[in-house]
Design an enzyme around this catalytic site. Structure first.
Site, mmCIF file in Angstrom:
data_model
loop_
_atom_site.group_PDB
_atom_site.id
_atom_site.type_symbol
_atom_site.label_atom_id
_atom_site.label_comp_id
_atom_site.label_asym_id
_atom_site.label_seq_id
_atom_site.Cartn_x
_atom_site.Cartn_y
_atom_site.Cartn_z
ATOM 1 N N ASP A 109 1.155 -1.592 0.317
ATOM 2 C CA ASP A 109 -0.001 0.006 0.206
ATOM 3 C C ASP A 109 0.598 1.073 -0.538
ATOM 4 O OD1 ASP A 109 0.931 -0.136 2.547
ATOM 5 O OD2 ASP A 109 -0.954 0.172 3.438
ATOM 6 N N LYS A 160 4.838 1.439 15.903
ATOM 7 C CA LYS A 160 3.679 1.883 16.078
ATOM 8 C C LYS A 160 4.136 1.944 18.275
ATOM 9 C CE LYS A 160 0.986 0.630 12.559
ATOM 10 N NZ LYS A 160 1.199 -0.141 12.223
ATOM 11 N N ASP A 218 1.484 5.920 2.455
ATOM 12 C CA ASP A 218 1.819 5.261 2.699
ATOM 13 C C ASP A 218 -0.151 5.160 2.772
ATOM 14 O OD1 ASP A 218 -0.240 3.253 4.036
ATOM 15 O OD2 ASP A 218 1.011 2.325 5.325
HETATM 16 N N1 GDD Z 1 0.106 -11.667 2.273
HETATM 17 C C1 GDD Z 1 -0.840 -11.176 3.797
HETATM 18 N N2 GDD Z 1 -0.450 -11.541 4.615
HETATM 19 N N3 GDD Z 1 0.086 -9.629 3.123
HETATM 20 C C2 GDD Z 1 -0.666 -8.909 4.774
HETATM 21 C C3 GDD Z 1 -1.052 -9.578 5.770
HETATM 22 C C4 GDD Z 1 -0.742 -11.132 6.058
HETATM 23 O O1 GDD Z 1 -1.618 -11.692 6.578
HETATM 24 N N4 GDD Z 1 -0.492 -8.478 7.110
HETATM 25 C C5 GDD Z 1 -0.860 -7.748 6.299
HETATM 26 N N5 GDD Z 1 -0.369 -7.583 5.132
HETATM 27 C C6 GDD Z 1 -0.071 -6.436 4.455
HETATM 28 C C7 GDD Z 1 -1.061 -5.546 3.433
HETATM 29 O O2 GDD Z 1 -1.960 -5.748 2.894
HETATM 30 C C8 GDD Z 1 -0.258 -3.815 3.255
HETATM 31 O O3 GDD Z 1 -0.020 -4.387 2.154
HETATM 32 C C9 GDD Z 1 1.431 -4.711 3.868
HETATM 33 O O4 GDD Z 1 1.160 -6.082 4.480
HETATM 34 C C10 GDD Z 1 1.662 -3.484 5.578
HETATM 35 O O5 GDD Z 1 0.730 -3.665 6.315
HETATM 36 P P1 GDD Z 1 -0.497 -2.505 6.528
HETATM 37 O O6 GDD Z 1 -2.059 -3.361 7.978
HETATM 38 O O7 GDD Z 1 -0.826 -1.456 5.821
HETATM 39 O O8 GDD Z 1 0.257 -1.845 8.043
HETATM 40 P P2 GDD Z 1 0.953 -0.332 8.537
HETATM 41 O O9 GDD Z 1 0.192 0.562 7.391
HETATM 42 O O10 GDD Z 1 -0.004 -0.189 9.603
HETATM 43 O O11 GDD Z 1 2.304 -0.849 8.942
HETATM 44 C C11 GDD Z 1 3.353 -0.872 7.541
HETATM 45 O O12 GDD Z 1 3.694 0.473 6.992
HETATM 46 C C12 GDD Z 1 4.169 1.291 7.350
HETATM 47 C C13 GDD Z 1 4.469 1.705 5.972
HETATM 48 O O13 GDD Z 1 3.509 2.066 5.881
HETATM 49 C C14 GDD Z 1 4.316 -1.433 9.331
HETATM 50 O O14 GDD Z 1 5.522 -1.908 8.470
HETATM 51 C C15 GDD Z 1 5.043 -0.380 10.010
HETATM 52 O O15 GDD Z 1 6.760 -0.297 9.860
HETATM 53 C C16 GDD Z 1 5.670 0.741 8.440
HETATM 54 O O16 GDD Z 1 5.889 1.467 9.039
HETATM 55 MG MG MG Z 2 0.068 0.444 5.186
#
Ligand code: GDD
Ligand code: MG
Length: 318
Positions: A109, A160, A218
């Site tokens: 994303d 986080k 993001d």
């Molecule tokens: N295949 C798969 N399986 N993908 C997953 C799963 C899973 O169980 N869980 C999450 N994802 C994918 C989501 O679709 C997304 O593309 C990505 O992993 C990150 O998940 P988010 O839910 O968007 O996490 P976030 O935005 O809260 O946090 C993450 O991104 C930040 C940067 O944008 C973390 O990686 C943070 O450390 C980071 O700063």
């Molecule tokens: Mg994200």
């Protein structure tokens, strides 16, 4: 050269109701799915084989990306019956890849213009186990907080936190040496952010931060998705191939219109994301709205901050 994994299996909860009918990475941004923007960037960096790690609405990806030939790369699919978390997903997807090249992992994303090729080179030059792309943000609370030492080594990974120890965050693009991925247990729910990275740092493995402060977003909330699309649109609006627009339609605010759409006479559209194969009837007025693929909007309809699809007509916070 390198191989890659795209993490595209999350539920996209913060983007509901947009994600009721589409996985977050398949939502269009400036006419193309978020995933397609990432595939184009990966290809540019020399990634020749990419595994899509899917789970929620997995069936939406395959018909669109097929075997990847259209993008000049090999695209494979690793489907998790139940989401395995980010770490479990990486391990599961890596089963489809060889072990002789670095593996570039992407959060599905993120729109980023950093040089993936430079990140891979930095990783190889340092003989690192893992190299994380880091950027500085004003408010790090919603992200993985990643302090580094003077040599660029990661000293902690804090997912986080309320009182971030640094503004330097995990930007969601990692280069892994393949043997490190094999340390993640197979078929188990694992978070790369909460388990794998902290454990690697604690055990003294060489985890490096690659800092490049380029365009980064993001798109995990409606407001961010609209910003991402507007940022990529140059001028008042952008329309994809096969779209016809009535000469007196007024389209503004960085609106993006997908392929094969018909925009009727006297229509006003401001700051909208419009999917493919959409018809907008004469005189309709739309602002800050997301119109899903294949939707017919009747003549004269007026909507602001709405998600419209054939099935749903719901307000969204943009
Ligand atoms: N295949 C798969 N399986 N993908 C997953 C799963 C899973 O169980 N869980 C999450 N994802 C994918 C989501 O679709 C997304 O593309 C990505 O992993 C990150 O998940 P988010 O839910 O968007 O996490 P976030 O935005 O809260 O946090 C993450 O991104 C930040 C940067 O944008 C973390 O990686 C943070 O450390 C980071 O700063
Ligand atoms: Mg994200």
């Amino acid at each position: 050269m390198a191989v890659g994994i795209l993490l595209v299996g999350g539920f996209g909860t913060r983007l509901k109701p947009l994600t009721d009918e589409s996985p977050k990475p398949m939502l269009p941004v400036a006419g193309l799915p978020v995933t397609e923007h990432q595939i184009l960037a990966a290809k540019k960096a020399g990634v020749h084989t990419l595994v899509l790690a899917t789970s929620y609405l997995a069936e939406i990806f395959t018909p669109y990306f097929g075997d990847g030939a259209k993008w000049g790369m090999k695209i494979l699919y690793a489907v998790e019956k139940e989401p395995l978390g980010t770490g479990g997903a990486i391990r599961n997807a890596a089963e489809l890849l060889g072990r002789d090249e670095p593996v570039v992992v992407f959060n599905g994303d993120v729109l980023s213009r950093h040089s993936i090729a430079d990140q891979i080179k930095f990783h190889t030059d340092n003989k690192a186990d893992v190299t994380l792309h880091l950027i500085d943000v004003e408010d790090a609370r919603a992200f993985g907080c990643v302090p580094t030492d003077a040599d660029g080594r990661v000293t902690a990974f804090l997912e986080k936190m309320d009182n971030p120890v640094t503004n330097s965050i995990n930007a969601g693009c990692y280069v892994f040496s393949p043997d490190v991925i094999d340390k993640i247990p197979l078929g188990t729910v694992v978070s790369v952010e909460r388990e794998t990275f902290p454990a690697l740092v604690a055990s003294g493995r060489s985890v490096f931060g690659y800092k490049e402060q380029s365009y980064w977003l993001d798109v995990g909330t409606p407001a961010a998705l609209f910003k991402g699309s507007r940022d990529l649109v140059e001028g008042d609006f952008q329309a994809m191939a096969g779209t016809t627009i009535a000469p007196d339609a007024v389209i503004t605010g960085g609106t993006s219109i997908g392929a094969r759409c018909t925009i009727g006479a006297g229509v006003h559209i401001d700051d909208c994301i419009i999917g493919d194969d959409v018809t907008i009837g004469d005189g309709a007025r739309l602002s800050h709205s997301f119109i899903a693929h294949g939707t017919a909007v009747a003549a004269g309809v007026q909507k602001s901050a709405h998600y419209l699809s054939q099935k749903l007509d719901l307000p969204i916070i943009v």
